[in-house]
Design a protein around this motif. Structure first.
Motif, PDB file in Angstrom:
ATOM      1  N   ILE A  35       0.893  -1.446  -0.115  1.00 12.63           N
ATOM      2  CA  ILE A  35      -0.146  -0.208  -0.017  1.00 12.63           C
ATOM      3  C   ILE A  35       0.941   1.161  -0.159  1.00 12.63           C
ATOM      4  N   ILE A  36       1.874   1.434   0.978  1.00  8.21           N
ATOM      5  CA  ILE A  36       2.760   2.467   0.966  1.00  8.21           C
ATOM      6  C   ILE A  36       4.392   1.753   1.005  1.00  8.21           C
ATOM      7  N   TYR A  37       5.201   2.179   0.490  1.00 11.19           N
ATOM      8  CA  TYR A  37       6.558   2.079   0.659  1.00 11.19           C
ATOM      9  C   TYR A  37       7.336   3.026   0.139  1.00 11.19           C
ATOM     10  N   ASP A  38       7.898   3.731   1.019  1.00  7.38           N
ATOM     11  CA  ASP A  38       8.616   5.110   0.596  1.00  7.38           C
ATOM     12  C   ASP A  38       9.815   5.454   1.676  1.00  7.38           C
ATOM     13  N   VAL A  39      10.755   6.314   0.948  1.00 13.82           N
ATOM     14  CA  VAL A  39      11.827   6.695   1.675  1.00 13.82           C
ATOM     15  C   VAL A  39      11.531   8.001   2.195  1.00 13.82           C
TER      16      VAL A  39
END
Lengths: 93, 93
Positions: A35-39
């Motif tokens: 759903i969400i994967y961020d740096v």
């Protein structure tokens, strides 16, 4: 299911680490159940990078952790880190 | 702007801590500029509780940290905790 972790990198490793993390982000975002994967930038340490993830469930997270890009990139990123927070795993109450 | 922290409570303090955190969540969610403010279960420690926040900007976060409910509840919650992670503050790159 959510995960959060922060890594702090040596100055000379920061750019390389960011490139590797961006690759990990791009590949992980394509995965089923992601759903969400961020740096993110650490507001308190200019050499800190945070990763925040949200997965539809454990089965998708497990598949992610078995993926080629995870197995290739995560150890490389880890090797560049000077300090690693725990990987916090949390869920709605 | 995002914040994350995890606290681990003694068994005898867990229920009280959860009540106080839920109060903090309810009050904080009403605040201007608050996008996300919620409490989560730590998947790796049954006595762990995580708080994840998203704010429209520093000015709203600062106002939150000056609010009556913050000043009343955060010290009480902290006093019940046996272990506290740092408060990680992070932003989009």
């Amino acid at each position: 299911m959510y995960l959060f972790n922060r890594k702090i990198f040596k100055k000379e490793n920061y750019d390389e680490a960011l490139e590797l993390i961006k690759k990990l982000v791009d590949e992980s975002q394509k995965e089923e159940g992601c759903i969400i994967y961020d740096v993110y930038r650490d507001c308190d340490n200019e050499l800190g990078l945070c990763i925040y993830e949200e997965w539809e469930g454990q089965e998708y997270l497990s598949a992610h952790q078995e993926s080629a890009h995870f197995k290739e990139l995560v150890p490389k990123i880890g090797a560049l880190a000077e300090e690693k927070s725990p990987v916090y795993k949390f869920e709605k109450l």
